[in-house]
Design a protein around this motif. Structure first.
Motif, PDB file in Angstrom:
ATOM      1  N   HIS A   1      79.127  25.064  53.135  1.00 49.76           N
ATOM      2  CA  HIS A   1      78.704  26.414  53.473  1.00 49.76           C
ATOM      3  C   HIS A   1      79.666  27.066  54.463  1.00 49.76           C
ATOM      4  CE1 HIS A   1      74.999  25.704  51.341  1.00 49.76           C
ATOM      5  NE2 HIS A   1      74.804  24.586  52.037  1.00 49.76           N
TER       6      HIS A   1
ATOM      7  N   GLU B   1      73.565  35.118  54.243  1.00 46.60           N
ATOM      8  CA  GLU B   1      72.572  34.901  53.197  1.00 46.60           C
ATOM      9  C   GLU B   1      71.439  34.005  53.694  1.00 46.60           C
ATOM     10  OE1 GLU B   1      74.968  34.988  49.074  1.00 46.60           O
ATOM     11  OE2 GLU B   1      75.745  33.530  50.515  1.00 46.60           O
TER      12      GLU B   1
ATOM     13  N   ALA C   1      69.557  32.453  47.392  1.00 49.55           N
ATOM     14  CA  ALA C   1      70.820  33.175  47.553  1.00 49.55           C
ATOM     15  C   ALA C   1      71.420  33.529  46.196  1.00 49.55           C
ATOM     16  CB  ALA C   1      71.801  32.338  48.366  1.00 49.55           C
ATOM     17  N   PHE C   2      71.346  32.600  45.251  1.00 48.34           N
ATOM     18  CA  PHE C   2      71.877  32.859  43.911  1.00 48.34           C
ATOM     19  C   PHE C   2      71.111  34.005  43.246  1.00 48.34           C
ATOM     20  CE2 PHE C   2      71.610  32.159  39.312  1.00 48.34           C
ATOM     21  CZ  PHE C   2      72.963  32.226  38.973  1.00 48.34           C
TER      22      PHE C   2
ATOM     23  N   SER D   1      77.461  27.687  44.879  1.00 44.28           N
ATOM     24  CA  SER D   1      76.349  26.990  45.522  1.00 44.28           C
ATOM     25  C   SER D   1      76.401  27.083  47.044  1.00 44.28           C
ATOM     26  CB  SER D   1      76.341  25.518  45.106  1.00 44.28           C
ATOM     27  OG  SER D   1      77.558  24.885  45.488  1.00 44.28           O
ATOM     28  N   SER D   2      77.485  27.610  47.601  1.00 43.55           N
ATOM     29  CA  SER D   2      77.593  27.716  49.055  1.00 43.55           C
ATOM     30  C   SER D   2      76.987  29.029  49.526  1.00 43.55           C
ATOM     31  CB  SER D   2      79.049  27.606  49.487  1.00 43.55           C
ATOM     32  OG  SER D   2      79.799  28.699  48.977  1.00 43.55           O
ATOM     33  N   MET D   3      76.688  29.077  50.816  1.00 43.66           N
ATOM     34  CA  MET D   3      76.074  30.265  51.398  1.00 43.66           C
ATOM     35  C   MET D   3      76.794  30.659  52.677  1.00 43.66           C
ATOM     36  SD  MET D   3      71.966  29.491  51.047  1.00 43.66           S
ATOM     37  CE  MET D   3      72.104  27.846  51.775  1.00 43.66           C
TER      38      MET D   3
ATOM     39  N   LEU E   1      68.030  23.604  52.320  1.00 46.23           N
ATOM     40  CA  LEU E   1      69.212  24.351  51.909  1.00 46.23           C
ATOM     41  C   LEU E   1      69.302  24.507  50.399  1.00 46.23           C
ATOM     42  CD1 LEU E   1      71.933  22.935  54.339  1.00 46.23           C
ATOM     43  CD2 LEU E   1      70.771  25.145  54.448  1.00 46.23           C
TER      44      LEU E   1
ATOM     45  N   GLN F   1      69.598  27.965  48.588  1.00 43.20           N
ATOM     46  CA  GLN F   1      70.695  28.255  47.663  1.00 43.20           C
ATOM     47  C   GLN F   1      70.180  28.940  46.402  1.00 43.20           C
ATOM     48  OE1 GLN F   1      72.314  24.333  47.262  1.00 43.20           O
ATOM     49  NE2 GLN F   1      73.852  24.610  48.854  1.00 43.20           N
ATOM     50  N   ARG F   2      69.045  28.494  45.940  1.00 45.18           N
ATOM     51  CA  ARG F   2      68.441  29.134  44.764  1.00 45.18           C
ATOM     52  C   ARG F   2      68.117  30.597  45.056  1.00 45.18           C
ATOM     53  NH1 ARG F   2      64.354  24.157  44.239  1.00 45.18           N
ATOM     54  NH2 ARG F   2      65.728  22.628  43.231  1.00 45.18           N
TER      55      ARG F   2
END
Length: 315
Positions: free
Chosen positions: A30, A51, A125-126, A4-6, A118, A122-123
């Motif tokens: 993050h 990201e 980035a995933f 979940s981190s970026m 954020l 995160q979504r």
């Protein structure tokens, strides 16, 4: 770094704002790289591989709009950019989007709004990570498929289809540049007798060994070793004249002697040998691959008629 981190690149020339926001982002789990100028962001961007980019609009030297445009031009892979500014005017927000931004946060940044933004990022980035993973897996699968299309299943040499295609391109290129092109066809002498007496499994091992020997001998750029079919192999040598081609045929002869694969049914030689047909031409570019194969095969036939275990050259 957790799922979940970026990796977040923060660009802000105001030290206090930059430090406070960096601390908040790190507290949320993050990985943050905080820089004070557009040039620093450009310098670190590729190695950090962010990201998400948070960038202040009002910076000396290179403002956020200019930095965004440079990054978008330099890196084609899309990464979300969120602009930071104390201006709330709709016209400023519209200008930020036109400059390559994906969102807009008003300074000082509200904690609740930041957290919401954020979560959305995160979504994204995933999904990017999953897409890159899938793309990499597809690339590997495509590479394997390409190898299977181009390789002979038994010897792992190039197959006839690949050699034909490469030879056709070589004829055109050498004709255009007036350079010599050589082709060697080799046929295992008395291979039927080898199979009949040692068995087909040993026959396959014999072909694999010969193919590997040839592949080791011809491993430079512009040298292609393929299985022509059955117990026949073909070697395409680009930018190679007749003297060099003859030397290469001798290398193959010595290579077979070094392998010393026992063959007691090969005209009293005692080991596996090959007959070779060698063709060297400076093509016009209009020749067909069948023409070249026919001439090389004629030289191979002459080698077999001359007692095998030798090569014949035609030019």
């Amino acid at each position: 770094m957790t799922g979940s981190s970026m990796r977040i690149l923060l660009v802000d020339d105001v030290q206090l704002d930059r430090m406070q926001l960096a601390i908040r982002l790190k507290q949320l789990g993050h990985m943050v790289e905080a820089v004070s100028s557009g040039q620093e962001a450009l310098d670190i961007y590729s190695d950090f591989d962010p990201e998400l980019v948070l960038l202040d609009i009002s910076m000396p030297g290179m403002n956020g709009f200019e930095l965004s445009q440079k990054l978008r031009q330099r890196y084609t892979e899309w990464i979300p950019f969120i602009f930071l500014s104390g201006h709330e005017e709709p016209s400023m927000i519209a200008k930020a989007i036109d400059a390559g931004g994906d969102d807009y946060l008003i300074k000082p940044v509200d904690k609740l709004v930041l957290n919401s933004k954020l979560i959305a990022m995160q979504r994204i980035a995933f999904m990017r990570r999953e897409l890159k993973k899938t793309t990499a897996e597809l690339a590997k699968v495509n590479e394997v498929l390409k190898q299977q299309v181009d390789e002979d299943g038994l010897t792992n040499l190039y197959n006839r289809r690949f050699i034909d295609s490469t030879l056709s391109e070589a004829i055109t290129w050498h004709g255009r540049h007036n350079l010599p092109l050589s082709l060697i066809m080799l046929d295992v002498d008395n291979f039927k007798a080898y199979n009949d007496n040692y068995g087909h499994i040993e026959g396959d091992k014999c072909l694999i060994s010969i193919g590997q020997m040839a592949k080791d001998l011809f491993c430079r750029s512009g040298e292609y070793v393929g299985r022509y079919g059955g117990e026949e192999f073909v070697i395409l040598l680009t930018n190679t004249d007749s003297d060099s081609a003859s030397s290469h045929a001798q290398r193959i002869h010595h290579g077979l002697e070094s392998l010393a694969i026992a063959h007691n049914y090969n005209c009293n030689v005692g080991h596996v040998t090959v007959s070779q047909g060698v063709l060297t031409i400076i093509p016009t570019g209009k020749e067909t691959i069948d023409e070249l194969y026919t001439r090389t095969d004629e030289a191979l036939y002459r080698a077999k008629s001359s007692g095998r275990n030798c090569f014949k050259l035609v030019t």
